[in-house]
Design a protein around this motif. Structure first.
Motif, mmCIF file in Angstrom:
data_model
loop_
_atom_site.group_PDB
_atom_site.id
_atom_site.type_symbol
_atom_site.label_atom_id
_atom_site.label_comp_id
_atom_site.label_asym_id
_atom_site.label_seq_id
_atom_site.Cartn_x
_atom_site.Cartn_y
_atom_site.Cartn_z
ATOM 1 N N TYR A 1 1.014 -1.333 -0.047
ATOM 2 C CA TYR A 1 -0.177 -0.021 -0.477
ATOM 3 C C TYR A 1 1.332 1.324 -0.028
ATOM 4 O O TYR A 1 1.827 0.587 1.007
ATOM 5 N N LYS A 2 0.269 2.263 -0.492
ATOM 6 C CA LYS A 2 1.453 2.831 -0.993
ATOM 7 C C LYS A 2 0.375 4.862 -0.801
ATOM 8 O O LYS A 2 -0.545 4.955 -1.529
ATOM 9 N N ALA A 3 1.213 5.048 0.346
ATOM 10 C CA ALA A 3 0.408 6.764 0.324
ATOM 11 C C ALA A 3 0.964 8.420 -0.520
ATOM 12 O O ALA A 3 2.167 7.668 -0.256
ATOM 13 N N ARG A 4 0.690 8.433 -1.485
ATOM 14 C CA ARG A 4 0.843 9.692 -1.880
ATOM 15 C C ARG A 4 0.389 10.972 -2.313
ATOM 16 O O ARG A 4 -0.699 11.172 -2.492
ATOM 17 N N GLU A 5 0.776 12.080 -2.169
ATOM 18 C CA GLU A 5 0.158 13.390 -2.406
ATOM 19 C C GLU A 5 -0.408 13.195 -4.246
ATOM 20 O O GLU A 5 -2.200 13.645 -3.786
ATOM 21 N N ARG A 6 0.321 12.887 -5.305
ATOM 22 C CA ARG A 6 -0.689 12.649 -6.958
ATOM 23 C C ARG A 6 -0.757 11.458 -6.555
ATOM 24 O O ARG A 6 -0.331 10.549 -6.078
ATOM 25 N N GLN A 7 -2.280 10.936 -7.818
ATOM 26 C CA GLN A 7 -2.104 9.925 -7.908
ATOM 27 C C GLN A 7 -1.653 9.605 -8.941
ATOM 28 O O GLN A 7 -1.414 7.994 -9.493
ATOM 29 N N ALA A 8 -0.489 10.018 -9.553
ATOM 30 C CA ALA A 8 0.834 9.506 -10.755
ATOM 31 C C ALA A 8 2.228 9.871 -10.578
ATOM 32 O O ALA A 8 2.167 11.144 -9.618
ATOM 33 N N TRP A 9 2.797 9.079 -10.503
ATOM 34 C CA TRP A 9 4.807 9.819 -10.504
ATOM 35 C C TRP A 9 4.753 10.544 -9.641
ATOM 36 O O TRP A 9 4.813 11.966 -9.416
ATOM 37 N N ASP A 10 4.670 9.972 -8.272
ATOM 38 C CA ASP A 10 4.660 10.671 -6.854
ATOM 39 C C ASP A 10 5.788 9.141 -5.712
ATOM 40 O O ASP A 10 5.317 8.109 -6.231
ATOM 41 N N HIS A 11 6.473 9.584 -5.443
ATOM 42 C CA HIS A 11 7.352 8.815 -4.320
ATOM 43 C C HIS A 11 6.247 8.820 -3.357
ATOM 44 O O HIS A 11 5.530 9.263 -3.462
ATOM 45 N N ALA A 12 6.402 7.596 -2.055
ATOM 46 C CA ALA A 12 5.623 7.187 -0.984
ATOM 47 C C ALA A 12 5.655 8.310 -0.083
ATOM 48 O O ALA A 12 7.209 8.394 -0.003
ATOM 49 N N ILE A 13 5.128 8.867 0.163
ATOM 50 C CA ILE A 13 4.988 9.661 1.201
ATOM 51 C C ILE A 13 4.989 8.903 2.442
ATOM 52 O O ILE A 13 5.791 8.358 3.176
ATOM 53 N N VAL A 14 4.498 7.700 2.417
ATOM 54 C CA VAL A 14 4.635 6.510 3.467
ATOM 55 C C VAL A 14 4.040 5.346 2.736
ATOM 56 O O VAL A 14 3.244 5.241 2.083
ATOM 57 N N SER A 15 4.754 3.938 2.891
ATOM 58 C CA SER A 15 4.526 2.790 2.372
ATOM 59 C C SER A 15 4.201 1.666 3.427
ATOM 60 O O SER A 15 5.664 1.682 4.059
ATOM 61 N N VAL A 16 3.313 0.440 2.728
ATOM 62 C CA VAL A 16 3.896 0.128 3.882
ATOM 63 C C VAL A 16 3.545 -1.612 2.991
ATOM 64 O O VAL A 16 2.645 -2.404 1.581
ATOM 65 N N ALA A 17 4.823 -2.499 3.053
ATOM 66 C CA ALA A 17 4.501 -3.452 2.586
ATOM 67 C C ALA A 17 4.782 -4.697 3.859
ATOM 68 O O ALA A 17 5.208 -5.066 4.573
ATOM 69 N N THR A 18 3.618 -6.060 3.830
ATOM 70 C CA THR A 18 3.373 -7.014 4.302
ATOM 71 C C THR A 18 3.384 -7.949 3.691
ATOM 72 O O THR A 18 2.688 -8.068 2.332
ATOM 73 N N VAL A 19 3.458 -9.431 4.292
ATOM 74 C CA VAL A 19 3.315 -10.640 3.829
ATOM 75 C C VAL A 19 3.089 -11.796 5.333
ATOM 76 O O VAL A 19 3.836 -11.382 5.996
ATOM 77 N N VAL A 20 1.524 -12.210 4.954
ATOM 78 C CA VAL A 20 1.246 -12.751 6.323
ATOM 79 C C VAL A 20 1.352 -14.274 5.752
ATOM 80 O O VAL A 20 0.262 -14.893 5.043
ATOM 81 N N GLN A 21 0.965 -15.284 6.489
ATOM 82 C CA GLN A 21 1.572 -16.441 5.949
ATOM 83 C C GLN A 21 0.539 -16.871 7.670
ATOM 84 O O GLN A 21 1.193 -17.057 8.371
ATOM 85 N N SER A 22 -0.391 -17.399 6.866
ATOM 86 C CA SER A 22 -1.436 -17.786 7.813
ATOM 87 C C SER A 22 -1.669 -19.103 7.747
ATOM 88 O O SER A 22 -1.271 -20.204 6.858
ATOM 89 N N GLY A 23 -2.095 -19.993 8.537
ATOM 90 C CA GLY A 23 -2.851 -21.525 8.762
ATOM 91 C C GLY A 23 -3.701 -21.739 10.268
ATOM 92 O O GLY A 23 -2.836 -21.275 11.243
ATOM 93 N N SER A 24 -4.581 -22.596 9.829
ATOM 94 C CA SER A 24 -5.280 -22.836 11.205
ATOM 95 C C SER A 24 -6.203 -21.874 11.908
ATOM 96 O O SER A 24 -5.879 -21.336 13.480
ATOM 97 N N GLY A 25 -6.380 -20.734 10.814
ATOM 98 C CA GLY A 25 -6.953 -19.609 11.957
ATOM 99 C C GLY A 25 -5.491 -18.602 12.549
ATOM 100 O O GLY A 25 -6.077 -17.653 13.267
ATOM 101 N N ALA A 26 -4.531 -18.871 12.492
ATOM 102 C CA ALA A 26 -3.620 -18.071 12.932
ATOM 103 C C ALA A 26 -2.350 -17.301 11.850
ATOM 104 O O ALA A 26 -1.744 -18.853 11.234
ATOM 105 N N VAL A 27 -1.488 -16.246 12.720
ATOM 106 C CA VAL A 27 -0.580 -16.117 12.181
ATOM 107 C C VAL A 27 0.634 -16.848 11.969
ATOM 108 O O VAL A 27 1.167 -17.220 13.302
ATOM 109 N N ARG A 28 1.489 -17.952 11.086
ATOM 110 C CA ARG A 28 2.075 -18.159 11.190
ATOM 111 C C ARG A 28 3.459 -17.902 11.313
ATOM 112 O O ARG A 28 4.598 -17.280 12.243
#
Lengths: 204, 327
Positions: free
Chosen positions: B231-258
């Protein structure tokens, strides 16, 4: 571009010869560039100086052999050396998109590529779109849909639209909008520009 | 631009050898891939190299290869090629999206994956030739007393740049590795260890030496049950660096985060991984409250400056949204 003036010495060519003042630059007259044997660069030419090279460019299907300074961008060479001034220089820092050309099928900022990197690449500028007197559908669509207001960004917008249509002949509005997102329009005429690209897609 | 000599190289070995020679002769040389970013530094004379080593003429460095172990991405692969790759879209959609979020279509068509990871900062003091800042060998970081609305809120000092890459947070979250060729041969290290904080070196963003070049990025195949988001937040919809961005990878199994990865972009001088938030998530079932708590932990220790306090809430919300989307 008027390609037929090669016989005499145009004001542009005269200034170019006087201004550049080097052996290499003297051969860059329109007559030599446009001649079928333009590839036969004189072999007795002086060894290019440091930071200069002779490059073979293919622009709008036409082959050019020309000496460039390594620091010259493609935009500068297109405009100042080849006289293809349809490509505009706006910000000269890879932000505004006025200098957009198509290199090997992809639109890029010609201000952000060095001319010396362009050997062997196929370059398409706005001058290369029309077939004789017949405009490319995207040019016609920009006229029909009032794509240009002040017109400064127009050739860049057209080239980004063209690059999209080359890869995706029937884009959605969202795809067209995204394809033009690297081209700024100070007049804010984005809706008409997107409309023109979509109309050009339908016209094909 | 100042006059310089462009040298087209034909192999990685030739490039490294040439860079070694230039370094030995105390000549100012630079490596260029796509060129989109570095030429701008040269135009404003923040960078004034005597030689440019053009890597684009090296054959065979532009590829995406997929096998059971994952993807291997050649350094000269463009951002557009990464974004459009069918296998990447199918298995690692958010990596394709991160590539597609970077810059503009024209730059994605020219800019390379390695170049995106090796970008210099877009701090306006760094990019101004009239500010000899800490990162350019000067005495101070002008952002401290100046306009610091886009600067670091965490991990900064003595320089407060933010790392501009969109790919870096996503690739770090994927446990990617980076292959580097240098005078001592090749080495492959975790991408996370590629970046250096200003406390280690205030003048560089990564560990590359003067004769080192990036040759490949390796992305392991996603683990079963894992989901990634960028997810990337920026001031313009195009051609802008991230003001803040986040990358997450979540591996789940049996209803909980592994296992989980949470990496922030645009907030720190390096892609900012937050192991404490990852640790907190392990074994939990992610709901709104857990995601909120993980976001609080991720921003724990943030020290904003006068103009960038807003980044804290922005970052927390992005982390929360990405985590909630992961279940």
């Amino acid at each position: 571009m008027d390609d037929k003036k090669g016989k005499g010495v145009s004001r542009r060519d005269f200034l170019k010869r006087v201004g550049a003042g080097s052996v290499g630059a003297a051969v860059i007259s329109k007559g030599l560039l446009d001649a079928p044997g333009a590839d036969a660069y004189p072999t007795e030419a002086v060894e290019p100086a440091k930071g200069r090279s002779i490059v073979s460019l293919k622009v709008n299907g036409k082959a050019y052999r020309i000496e460039v300074q390594h620091r010259q961008t493609l935009a500068e060479v297109l405009r100042d050396e080849l006289g293809l001034t349809g490509t505009r220089i706006g910000c000269d820092r890879g932000e505004c998109g006025a200098c957009t050309v198509i290199i090997d099928g992809r639109n890029m900022y010609s201000c952000s590529q060095l001319a010396v990197w362009m050997s062997g690449k196929e370059i398409l500028t706005v001058e290369g779109l029309a077939k004789g007197d017949k405009l490319d559908p995207i040019q016609q669509a920009f006229i029909d849909h009032d794509g240009p207001q002040c017109g400064f960004c127009t050739s860049g917008q057209i080239m980004s639209g063209k690059a999209l249509l080359l890869r995706n002949p029937s884009p959605s509005e969202a795809q067209a909008r995204r394809a033009l997102s690297g081209n700024l329009c100070r007049c804010g005429n984005y809706n008409r520009e997107v409309e023109a690209v979509l109309a050009a897609a339908k016209a094909r | 631009m100042k006059t310089f000599e462009n040298v087209d190289v034909k192999s990685v070995k030739e490039a490294v050898g040439l860079l070694q020679k230039f370094a030995g002769e105390k000549k100012n040389a630079a490596v260029v891939g796509g060129g989109s970013e570095y030429l701008q530094l040269m135009k404003v004379r923040v960078a004034t190299p005597d030689y440019i080593v053009n890597l684009k003429t090296i054959p065979g460095l532009n590829y995406i290869k997929e096998d059971a172990g994952g993807f291997r991405i050649g350094a000269l692969t463009t951002l557009a090629e990464l974004e459009e790759h069918k296998g990447v879209q199918e298995k690692l959609l958010f990596l394709s999206q991160a590539a597609g979020e970077a810059a503009s279509p024209q730059i994605r068509n020219a800019g390379t994956v390695a170049g995106n990871l090796c970008q210099r900062p877009f701090c306006w003091y760094f990019r101004s030739a009239s500010h000899v800042c800490l990162r350019k060998g000067g005495e101070i970081c002008y952002s401290v007393a100046g306009d610091n609305r886009y600067h670091a809120i965490i991990g900064g000092g003595p320089s407060y740049i933010v790392h501009p890459s969109d790919l870096a947070p996503a690739l770090v979250a994927l446990d990617a590795k980076i292959k580097i060729a240098g005078p001592a041969g090749e080495k492959t290290i975790p991408l996370e260890k590629f970046f250096v904080t200003p406390q280690v070196n205030a003048r560089r963003e990564n560990i590359l030496g003067p004769a080192d070049i990036v040759t490949e990025i390796q992305v392991p195949a996603p683990k079963t049950g894992s989901k990634g988001f960028y997810y990337k937040a920026r001031e313009r919809q195009a051609w802008d660096h991230a003001i803040v961005s986040v990358a997450t990878v979540v591996q789940s199994g049996s209803g909980a985060v592994r296992d989980a990865r949470v990496v922030l972009g645009g907030v720190a001088p390096i892609p900012w991984r937050v192991p404490k938030a990852e640790e907190f998530l392990r074994g939990k079932a992610i709901d709104d409250a857990a995601a909120q708590k993980a976001a609080e932990i991720a921003l724990d220790g943030a020290r904003p400056m006068k103009d960038n306090v807003y980044k804290i809430d922005l970052a927390k919300n992005l982390v929360r949204q990405a985590l909630v989307a992961s279940v």
